[in-house]
Write an enzyme that holds these catalytic residues in place. Structure first.
Site, PDB file in Angstrom:
ATOM      1  N   LEU A  25     -74.171  42.655 -22.735  1.00  0.00           N
ATOM      2  CA  LEU A  25     -74.784  41.379 -22.388  1.00  0.00           C
ATOM      3  C   LEU A  25     -76.259  41.386 -22.796  1.00  0.00           C
ATOM      4  CD1 LEU A  25     -73.208  40.819 -18.849  1.00  0.00           C
ATOM      5  CD2 LEU A  25     -72.552  39.730 -21.010  1.00  0.00           C
ATOM      6  N   GLU A  33     -74.732  36.543 -10.217  1.00  0.00           N
ATOM      7  CA  GLU A  33     -73.943  35.817 -11.211  1.00  0.00           C
ATOM      8  C   GLU A  33     -72.626  36.566 -11.441  1.00  0.00           C
ATOM      9  OE1 GLU A  33     -72.234  33.967 -14.478  1.00  0.00           O
ATOM     10  OE2 GLU A  33     -72.855  36.066 -14.613  1.00  0.00           O
TER      11      GLU A  33
HETATM   12  P1  NDP Z   1     -64.067  40.488 -28.293  1.00  0.00           P
HETATM   13  O1  NDP Z   1     -64.298  40.934 -26.893  1.00  0.00           O
HETATM   14  O2  NDP Z   1     -63.639  39.079 -28.527  1.00  0.00           O
HETATM   15  O3  NDP Z   1     -63.008  41.521 -28.881  1.00  0.00           O
HETATM   16  C1  NDP Z   1     -62.700  41.500 -30.253  1.00  0.00           C
HETATM   17  C2  NDP Z   1     -61.466  42.338 -30.460  1.00  0.00           C
HETATM   18  O4  NDP Z   1     -60.341  41.638 -29.926  1.00  0.00           O
HETATM   19  C3  NDP Z   1     -61.111  42.593 -31.917  1.00  0.00           C
HETATM   20  O5  NDP Z   1     -61.839  43.709 -32.411  1.00  0.00           O
HETATM   21  C4  NDP Z   1     -59.629  42.862 -31.804  1.00  0.00           C
HETATM   22  O6  NDP Z   1     -59.403  44.115 -31.171  1.00  0.00           O
HETATM   23  C5  NDP Z   1     -59.214  41.834 -30.767  1.00  0.00           C
HETATM   24  N1  NDP Z   1     -58.865  40.549 -31.372  1.00  0.00           N
HETATM   25  C6  NDP Z   1     -59.685  39.525 -31.691  1.00  0.00           C
HETATM   26  N2  NDP Z   1     -58.991  38.500 -32.200  1.00  0.00           N
HETATM   27  C7  NDP Z   1     -57.689  38.879 -32.196  1.00  0.00           C
HETATM   28  C8  NDP Z   1     -56.484  38.244 -32.581  1.00  0.00           C
HETATM   29  N3  NDP Z   1     -56.487  36.988 -33.080  1.00  0.00           N
HETATM   30  N4  NDP Z   1     -55.346  38.920 -32.441  1.00  0.00           N
HETATM   31  C9  NDP Z   1     -55.339  40.166 -31.929  1.00  0.00           C
HETATM   32  N5  NDP Z   1     -56.444  40.833 -31.540  1.00  0.00           N
HETATM   33  C10 NDP Z   1     -57.609  40.177 -31.674  1.00  0.00           C
HETATM   34  O7  NDP Z   1     -65.356  40.872 -29.195  1.00  0.00           O
HETATM   35  P2  NDP Z   1     -66.660  40.073 -29.658  1.00  0.00           P
HETATM   36  O8  NDP Z   1     -67.430  41.033 -30.483  1.00  0.00           O
HETATM   37  O9  NDP Z   1     -66.315  38.743 -30.222  1.00  0.00           O
HETATM   38  O10 NDP Z   1     -67.464  39.834 -28.293  1.00  0.00           O
HETATM   39  C11 NDP Z   1     -68.045  40.908 -27.583  1.00  0.00           C
HETATM   40  C12 NDP Z   1     -69.442  40.522 -27.124  1.00  0.00           C
HETATM   41  O11 NDP Z   1     -69.360  39.419 -26.220  1.00  0.00           O
HETATM   42  C13 NDP Z   1     -70.130  41.651 -26.378  1.00  0.00           C
HETATM   43  O12 NDP Z   1     -71.521  41.643 -26.690  1.00  0.00           O
HETATM   44  C14 NDP Z   1     -69.921  41.259 -24.937  1.00  0.00           C
HETATM   45  O13 NDP Z   1     -70.896  41.805 -24.071  1.00  0.00           O
HETATM   46  C15 NDP Z   1     -70.042  39.759 -25.028  1.00  0.00           C
HETATM   47  N6  NDP Z   1     -69.445  39.043 -23.901  1.00  0.00           N
HETATM   48  C16 NDP Z   1     -70.214  38.145 -23.226  1.00  0.00           C
HETATM   49  C17 NDP Z   1     -69.699  37.416 -22.199  1.00  0.00           C
HETATM   50  C18 NDP Z   1     -70.549  36.414 -21.473  1.00  0.00           C
HETATM   51  O14 NDP Z   1     -70.042  35.690 -20.627  1.00  0.00           O
HETATM   52  N7  NDP Z   1     -71.829  36.326 -21.763  1.00  0.00           N
HETATM   53  C19 NDP Z   1     -68.305  37.581 -21.756  1.00  0.00           C
HETATM   54  C20 NDP Z   1     -67.567  38.557 -22.545  1.00  0.00           C
HETATM   55  C21 NDP Z   1     -68.138  39.252 -23.572  1.00  0.00           C
HETATM   56  P3  NDP Z   1     -59.012  45.437 -32.031  1.00  0.00           P
HETATM   57  O15 NDP Z   1     -60.235  45.758 -32.829  1.00  0.00           O
HETATM   58  O16 NDP Z   1     -58.721  46.465 -30.971  1.00  0.00           O
HETATM   59  O17 NDP Z   1     -57.817  45.088 -32.861  1.00  0.00           O
END
Ligand code: NDP
Length: 199
Positions: A25, A33
Site C-alpha cells: 500500500l 480504515e
Molecule cells: P493483483 O493482486 O491483481 O494480482 C495479479 C495476479 O493475479 C497475477 O500475477 C496473476 O497471478 C493473477 N491474475 C491476474 N489476472 C488474472 C486472470 N485474468 N486470470 C488468472 N489469474 C490472473 O496484482 P496487481 O499488481 O494488479 O495489484 C497489486 C497492488 O495493489 C499491490 O501494490 C497491492 O498493495 C495493491 N492493492 C491495493 C488495494 C487498495 O485497496 N488500495 C487493495 C489490494 C491491493 P499469477 O502471477 O500467480 O498467475
C-alpha cells in the site's frame, strides 16, 4: 429462478485512483480504515449461515503478511494462473480465473467482495455481476504504481455508468450506520468512505 451472484469491489484509492506502490500500500498506519475493511467484509447479513467471500489476485495475497492470512472469518479465494488449484475446507481456495471464482460464489448465498489488486479489479469491472464499489477515498496524494482502472469522481469526472450513493445507503448496506459518515483522519492522512453503484 436463480439469482445472479453479485460482486462488490472494495478499495482504498487516492483522488487519482492510486492504490499500490512496490507491491504494497502507498500509505501506512490507517489502522481504523483496515478495521472498517475487516468489519464490512466479515459482516453477514440476513441471518443465514456461512462466511462471506473475499476474492483477490495472487500479488495481493502475497502482500498480506503470512500471520494475517488467510483473512480470518472469510473464505479466501486467490486467483492465479501459476499456483496449483487448491480447494480446501472453505478457508482458502486457489482458482485459475475470475470465472472460476464466480462459480464458487454462486454455490453459496453470502456476500462476495473483490479486494484487489489492480488486475483483478480490472477483470471484475468487465463482469455484469459487479454491482457496487466501496471506495475509501484517500484525501492526500501518495506516489503510486498501481491504479484502480476506472475514475470515480475525485479530481476527474466519474466513469459513465457509475453513480455515487448517499451516506445513508452506505451505512445501511455496510451495516456501519452513521459511524461511516464524515472525513476521518489517522497518521496525518484524511479519508472518507464512499459507495458507488452501477446505474
Ligand atoms: P493483483 O493482486 O491483481 O494480482 C495479479 C495476479 O493475479 C497475477 O500475477 C496473476 O497471478 C493473477 N491474475 C491476474 N489476472 C488474472 C486472470 N485474468 N486470470 C488468472 N489469474 C490472473 O496484482 P496487481 O499488481 O494488479 O495489484 C497489486 C497492488 O495493489 C499491490 O501494490 C497491492 O498493495 C495493491 N492493492 C491495493 C488495494 C487498495 O485497496 N488500495 C487493495 C489490494 C491491493 P499469477 O502471477 O500467480 O498467475
Amino acid at each position: 429462478v436463480a439469482t445472479m451472484s453479485e460482486l462488490t469491489l472494495i478499495v482504498a484509492a487516492t483522488s487519482k485512483m492510486g492504490i499500490g506502490l512496490n507491491g504494497g500500500l502507498p500509505w501506512a498506519g490507517l489502522r481504523k480504515e483496515m478495521a472498517y475493511f475487516a468489519r464490512v467484509t466479515k459482516r453477514v447479513v440476513g441471518g443465514s449461515e456461512g462466511r462471506n467471500i473475499v476474492i483477490m489476485g495472487r500479488k495481493t495475497w502475497d502482500s498480506i503478511p503470512p500471520k494475517f492470512r488467510p483473512l480470518k472469518d472469510r473464505h479466501n479465494i486467490i486467483i492465479s494462473r501459476i499456483l496449483p488449484p487448491v480447494s480446501d475446507d472453505g478457508t482458502t481456495t486457489i482458482v485459475p480465473s475470475l470465472a472460476e471464482a464466480l462459480k464458487v460464489v454462486a454455490r453459496g448465498s453470502r456476500r462476495a467482495f473483490v479486494i484487489g489488486g489492480a488486475q483483478i479489479y480490472g477483470a471484475a469491472l468487465e463482469r455484469p455481476e459487479t454491482k457496487r464499489i466501496l471506495l475509501t477515498r484517500i484525501l492526500d496524494e501518495f506516489e503510486c504504481d498501481a491504479h484502480f482502472p476506472i475514475e470515480l469522481g475525485g479530481n476527474r469526472v466519474a466513469e459513465v455508468g457509475w453513480k455515487r450513493k448517499d451516506m445513508k445507503d452506505l451505512g445501511t448496506w455496510t451495516g456501519e450506520g452513521e459511524a461511516a459518515e464524515g472525513v476521518k483522519e489517522e497518521s496525518g492522512t484524511k479519508y472518507e468512505f464512499e459507495m458507488w453503484e452501477r446505474d
